[in-house]
Design a protein around this motif. Structure first.
Motif, short mmCIF file in Angstrom:
data_model
loop_
_atom_site.label_atom_id
_atom_site.label_comp_id
_atom_site.label_asym_id
_atom_site.label_seq_id
_atom_site.Cartn_x
_atom_site.Cartn_y
_atom_site.Cartn_z
N LYS A 271 1.60 12.56 -49.94
CA LYS A 271 0.63 13.38 -50.68
C LYS A 271 1.21 14.77 -51.01
O LYS A 271 1.18 15.21 -52.15
CB LYS A 271 -0.67 13.54 -49.87
N THR A 272 1.70 15.44 -49.97
CA THR A 272 2.23 16.79 -50.17
C THR A 272 3.43 16.75 -51.10
O THR A 272 3.57 17.59 -52.00
CB THR A 272 2.62 17.40 -48.80
N THR A 273 4.28 15.75 -50.93
CA THR A 273 5.45 15.62 -51.81
C THR A 273 5.00 15.48 -53.25
O THR A 273 5.57 16.10 -54.15
CB THR A 273 6.29 14.40 -51.37
N MET B 32 -4.09 21.60 -54.67
CA MET B 32 -4.69 22.04 -53.41
C MET B 32 -4.28 21.06 -52.32
O MET B 32 -4.57 19.87 -52.40
CB MET B 32 -6.22 22.10 -53.55
N ASP B 33 -3.58 21.56 -51.31
CA ASP B 33 -3.08 20.70 -50.25
C ASP B 33 -3.90 20.92 -48.98
O ASP B 33 -3.69 21.89 -48.26
CB ASP B 33 -1.59 20.98 -49.99
N GLU B 34 -4.84 20.07 -48.73
CA GLU B 34 -5.75 20.17 -47.59
C GLU B 34 -6.29 21.60 -47.43
O GLU B 34 -6.22 22.17 -46.35
CB GLU B 34 -5.06 19.72 -46.30
N PRO B 35 -6.85 22.15 -48.52
CA PRO B 35 -7.21 23.57 -48.48
C PRO B 35 -8.27 23.90 -47.43
O PRO B 35 -8.30 25.01 -46.92
CB PRO B 35 -7.73 23.84 -49.88
MG LIG Z 1 0.86 16.81 -46.35
#
Ligand SMILES: [Mg+2]
Ligand SMILES: Nc1ncnc2c1ncn2[C@@H]1O[C@H](COP(=O)(O)OP(=O)(O)OP(=O)(O)O)[C@@H](O)[C@H]1O
Length: 395
Positions: free
Chosen positions: A57-59, A176-179
């Motif tokens: 996901k983050t990638t 937005m990464d797990e904001p």
């Molecule tokens: Mg991640």
């Protein structure tokens, strides 16, 4: 559609549509973080990426703003290949919010929010106006919060400033990464609601990574469920809850979030073909022997032409009419029936509880559609029971 040109400034990115074409990301020549990702995110759409830890996901977010570069494939924003853009300018044109918001500790709230507009050389007055506008939108009184330092804010407020900072320069695309991942449940809910109301006003293209299925289902236009760098399923929250494509998705959504059957739902999923049918003109004695052979207590009488329902005949009536040499039409009764357009699960269950015979279902024109049986309801229930036993959220 691919237009490989270098824009004069980041505002040329503002068409807002994000397209992933066969995107693949391999770290250290061996770790495949993202595999053949194909995804079109429409302008103004909020899409969540969700999946187990390490699924990429983050990638996926980082290759959009080129904090990482994809190994192969292409990403287009507003029709432009991001590899044709200067990465620093690209990043300035895209909002980015991460879990542990790194607000500059020595800068005030206003200065933190104004970072990107300042990089864009907005005039001071315009920046101040924008900061106040954003604070107000987020329910933080500008006069009170403008000059605070990050240390003087709660966790929820810090995160909120992080979101405002990402919105400040009016980017069309926000990552937005797990904001809200580190917030307590109450603050998280407040910020989710706030994001939804901001989104209703601003219609940004938002790619939102989360671990929290409730959050994804609540805020997203579409949910993308990822597994080992690939898309396992995508669809609207309703679609994935109603039709989980695989066992993995089913488990990941969690049994208690799968669509429940409500007593007020339509009976349509319960309608099945009847065991046997008789035509009105068939002699009652022929039908009687068929019913006895098949051990049937009742039979649906349906006209051959146009499939019109002529009624339902019970064994005892067929027996009686057969003695007089009549046709099964004379044995057919029309009082037990449901109309598909209006019948609910509750109606069907109540009728079956009263009498165990199948219930014929017809449409408004009188066409025969099928029957609802006790066995059908039992199968539906058993299907649910089985899933609960094998289920259990995996993450
Ligand atoms: Mg991640
Ligand atoms: N810089 C890196 N170098 C090498 N491998 C990496 C790097 N960053 C991520 N990975 C690996 O790539 C895979 C995907 O990682 P990624 O951070 O995208 O997952 P994620 O879905 O965001 O996980 P989480 O939910 O835990 O945040 C993992 O196997 C991870 O170990």
């Amino acid at each position: 559609m691919t237009q490989i040109v270098s824009p004069e400034n980041e505002s040329d990115l503002d068409k807002g549509m994000v397209i992933f074409q066969d995107v693949r990301k391999v770290y250290d020549d061996s770790i495949v973080a993202v595999e053949n990702l194909n995804l079109i995110i429409n302008k103004g759409e909020l899409v969540s990426l969700i999946g187990p830890s390490g699924c990429g996901k983050t990638t996926t977010l980082k290759i959009v703003n080129r904090l990482e570069e994809c190994t192969s494939g292409k990403i287009l924003i507003g029709g432009m290949d991001i590899m044709s853009l200067d990465p620093v300018r690209l990043r300035r044109g895209i909002g980015y919010v991460v879990q542990e918001i790194a607000l500059m500790p020595h800068m005030s709230v206003a200065e933190n929010i104004g970072i990107v507009p300042r990089l864009h050389n907005w005039p001071r007055k315009k920046i101040m106006k924008r900061v106040d506008e954003l604070l107000e939108m987020s329910g933080l009184e500008p006069a009170k919060y403008r000059y605070r330092l990050p240390d003087q804010l709660s966790g929820g407020q810090k995160q909120r400033i992080g979101v405002l900072r990402a919105l400040a320069a009016e980017p069309e695309v926000i990552l937005m990464d797990e904001p809200f991942g580190a917030l307590d449940p109450i603050s998280r809910e407040v910020l989710q609601n706030e994001l939804l109301s901001i989104q209703q006003k601003l219609h940004k293209t938002i790619i939102f990574v989360t671990h929290d299925m409730d959050e994804a289902l609540k805020i997203s236009d579409r949910v993308v469920i990822m597994r080992s760098g690939k898309i396992e399923q995508m669809g609207s929250p309703a679609e994935i809850q109603e039709n989980p494509a695989t066992e993995f998705v089913r488990n990941f959504i969690g049994e208690d979030r799968l669509s429940q059957i409500s007593p007020e739902d339509s009976v349509s999923v319960l309608v099945e073909d009847p065991w046997g049918k008789a035509y009105p003109d068939q002699s009652a004695s022929d039908v009687l022997s068929m019913m006895e052979d098949e051990d049937m207590e009742s039979i649906q009488v349906v006209e051959k032409r146009a499939n019109r329902w002529a009624g339902m005949a019970y064994l005892r009536d067929v027996k009686r009419i057969s003695r007089t040499g009549g046709s099964v039409r004379d044995a057919a009764r029309r009082d037990r029936k449901l109309y598909l357009e209006e019948a609910t699960m509750r109606d069907a269950a109540e009728m079956l509880a009263d009498k165990a015979y199948p219930i014929p279902v017809i449409d408004e024109q009188g066409e025969f559609l099928g029957v609802i049986t006790e066995a059908g309801i039992a199968r539906l229930t058993i299907g649910r029971l089985k899933r609960r036993v094998t289920g259990g959220a995996s993450q």
